[in-house]
Design a protein around this motif. Structure first.
Motif, PDB file in Angstrom:
ATOM      1  N   VAL A 170       0.828  -1.210   0.000  1.00 20.57           N
ATOM      2  CA  VAL A 170       0.000   0.000   0.000  1.00 20.57           C
ATOM      3  C   VAL A 170       0.864   1.262   0.000  1.00 20.57           C
ATOM      4  O   VAL A 170       1.828   1.363   0.766  1.00 20.57           O
ATOM      5  N   VAL A 171       0.509   2.212  -0.859  1.00 27.23           N
ATOM      6  CA  VAL A 171       1.046   3.574  -0.788  1.00 27.23           C
ATOM      7  C   VAL A 171      -0.154   4.507  -0.713  1.00 27.23           C
ATOM      8  O   VAL A 171      -1.285   4.108  -0.998  1.00 27.23           O
ATOM      9  N   VAL A 172       0.097   5.754  -0.330  1.00 27.99           N
ATOM     10  CA  VAL A 172      -1.004   6.668  -0.074  1.00 27.99           C
ATOM     11  C   VAL A 172      -0.794   8.000  -0.783  1.00 27.99           C
ATOM     12  O   VAL A 172       0.309   8.548  -0.751  1.00 27.99           O
ATOM     13  N   GLN A 173      -1.841   8.508  -1.406  1.00 27.36           N
ATOM     14  CA  GLN A 173      -1.823   9.868  -1.932  1.00 27.36           C
ATOM     15  C   GLN A 173      -1.428  10.796  -0.788  1.00 27.36           C
ATOM     16  O   GLN A 173      -1.936  10.674   0.328  1.00 27.36           O
ATOM     17  N   THR A 174      -0.534  11.722  -1.039  1.00 20.19           N
ATOM     18  CA  THR A 174       0.049  12.519   0.043  1.00 20.19           C
ATOM     19  C   THR A 174      -0.968  13.321   0.841  1.00 20.19           C
ATOM     20  O   THR A 174      -0.721  13.652   1.999  1.00 20.19           O
ATOM     21  N   LEU A 182       0.548  -8.033   4.140  1.00 23.04           N
ATOM     22  CA  LEU A 182       0.240  -6.626   3.859  1.00 23.04           C
ATOM     23  C   LEU A 182       1.411  -5.751   4.285  1.00 23.04           C
ATOM     24  O   LEU A 182       1.858  -5.792   5.432  1.00 23.04           O
ATOM     25  N   ARG A 183       1.892  -4.952   3.351  1.00 19.68           N
ATOM     26  CA  ARG A 183       2.984  -4.022   3.635  1.00 19.68           C
ATOM     27  C   ARG A 183       2.518  -2.612   3.295  1.00 19.68           C
ATOM     28  O   ARG A 183       2.015  -2.365   2.212  1.00 19.68           O
ATOM     29  N   VAL A 184       2.674  -1.705   4.251  1.00 16.84           N
ATOM     30  CA  VAL A 184       2.142  -0.358   4.089  1.00 16.84           C
ATOM     31  C   VAL A 184       3.266   0.673   4.133  1.00 16.84           C
ATOM     32  O   VAL A 184       4.061   0.694   5.077  1.00 16.84           O
ATOM     33  N   ALA A 185       3.321   1.510   3.102  1.00 15.68           N
ATOM     34  CA  ALA A 185       4.231   2.655   3.096  1.00 15.68           C
ATOM     35  C   ALA A 185       3.365   3.888   3.344  1.00 15.68           C
ATOM     36  O   ALA A 185       2.605   4.309   2.461  1.00 15.68           O
ATOM     37  N   ASN A 186       3.442   4.428   4.547  1.00 16.59           N
ATOM     38  CA  ASN A 186       2.626   5.595   4.890  1.00 16.59           C
ATOM     39  C   ASN A 186       3.265   6.834   4.259  1.00 16.59           C
ATOM     40  O   ASN A 186       4.176   7.427   4.822  1.00 16.59           O
ATOM     41  N   THR A 187       2.770   7.206   3.099  1.00 13.53           N
ATOM     42  CA  THR A 187       3.354   8.316   2.349  1.00 13.53           C
ATOM     43  C   THR A 187       2.523   9.598   2.465  1.00 13.53           C
ATOM     44  O   THR A 187       2.637  10.497   1.625  1.00 13.53           O
ATOM     45  N   ILE A 188       1.694   9.691   3.497  1.00 13.34           N
ATOM     46  CA  ILE A 188       0.967  10.933   3.746  1.00 13.34           C
ATOM     47  C   ILE A 188       1.980  12.013   4.108  1.00 13.34           C
ATOM     48  O   ILE A 188       2.874  11.797   4.929  1.00 13.34           O
ATOM     49  N   CYS A 189       1.851  13.163   3.495  1.00 14.83           N
ATOM     50  CA  CYS A 189       2.777  14.265   3.755  1.00 14.83           C
ATOM     51  C   CYS A 189       2.603  14.775   5.178  1.00 14.83           C
ATOM     52  O   CYS A 189       1.480  14.901   5.680  1.00 14.83           O
ATOM     53  N   GLU A 190       3.726  15.078   5.843  1.00 15.44           N
ATOM     54  CA  GLU A 190       3.672  15.590   7.210  1.00 15.44           C
ATOM     55  C   GLU A 190       2.885  16.893   7.277  1.00 15.44           C
ATOM     56  O   GLU A 190       2.175  17.162   8.251  1.00 15.44           O
TER      57      GLU A 190
END
Length: 280
Positions: free
Chosen positions: A157-161, A182-190
């Motif tokens: 999983v990747v996420v729209q920022t 399930l592998r998640v890359a939390n790519t939400i912008c800080e």
């Protein structure tokens, strides 16, 4: 007389400020004609201002042949970038570094054999660009959509920022029943998280809220949703001309926040206009 308070985190993020600075430099740096591939940022008034100064929008790199072409903050597909470098006299890559982080994460997961799922809004420029970096990836926007996916042994999983942490958590929870790993890359912008938290805190205290930014801006629209959940008297505007004094009648505290594509000058203008209304 009401008090006007701006959220502790609001307005243009690093990626937007960087893109605007890069475009300003191109306009003033003797690079000839300047174009942007798609709207540079999701703020119609800023985009209109740039066009008036010479940086008009094109939808295809070939429309900017012989010009300096600025790649939008939301990113472009590898094919679009290759075409731009072939057709244009020079290319300025203003893609937000946090968006590039999403691209790299999607590429890595795909290379490692994961079915890639992008949590985001189908058709949004950032999501469209990310899809091109992981061919075969799927886009889901809700937990219901995630539950409708076919089962897979490995899902990444990747996420729209500009997505919210709450939306990511809902989708991840749903995906747990659709995959063995399930592998998640939390790519939400800080900056997105900071803006949303500050918005929620201010809205919980405010009698009325004003959210400033483009209606085509995903992160600004999300701020309006967050504000409205805590403060029903929430209004989303793009500029001072849309303000209505009746919104602030009887309000003791008027809260103001702004999306990541909203420059400080727009925030100051709106705050000044509200102060003149509530001070009468």
């Amino acid at each position: 007389m009401a008090t006007v308070e701006v959220a502790r985190e609001a307005g243009a993020c690093y990626g937007v400020e960087r893109a605007l600075e890069m475009t300003e430099a191109a306009l003033g740096g003797g690079r000839g004609r300047v174009r942007t591939l798609g709207p540079l940022i999701h703020n119609p008034r800023v985009v209109e201002s740039l066009a008036e100064r010479g940086a008009s929008v094109v939808g295809d790199p070939r429309e900017a042949a012989g010009c300096t072409l600025v790649l939008r903050t939301h990113g472009v597909t590898p094919a679009e970038e290759a075409l731009a470098r072939e057709a244009c006299s020079s290319v300025v890559d203003a893609t937000c570094p946090f968006v590039k982080k999403v691209h790299r994460a999607a590429e890595r997961l795909a290379a490692e054999g994961y079915r890639v799922v992008i949590v985001g809004e189908a058709g949004h420029p950032e999501v469209t660009a990310t899809l091109a970096h992981a061919p075969g990836a799927l886009v889901v926007g809700t937990a219901e959509e995630a539950l409708a996916l076919p089962r897979s042994r490995k899902t990444g999983v990747v996420v729209q920022t500009t997505q919210s942490a709450a939306r990511l958590a809902e989708v991840v929870s749903a995906l747990l029943s659709r995959t063995e790993e399930l592998r998640v890359a939390n790519t939400i912008c800080e900056a997105t998280s900071g803006h949303q938290g500050a918005c929620a805190e201010l809205a919980s205290r405010a009698d009325a809220m004003v959210v400033i930014g483009g209606r085509n801006s995903a992160n600004t629209t999300r701020l309006a949703e967050i504000a409205r959940a805590a403060c029903p008297r929430t209004h989303h505007v793009e500029g001072t001309d849309e303000l209505d004094p009746s919104w602030f009648e009887g309000a003791g505290l008027v809260g103001v926040t702004a999306g990541a594509s909203t420059p400080a000058s727009q925030i100051r203008a709106v705050v000044t206009a509200i102060e003149s209304m509530v001070g009468e």
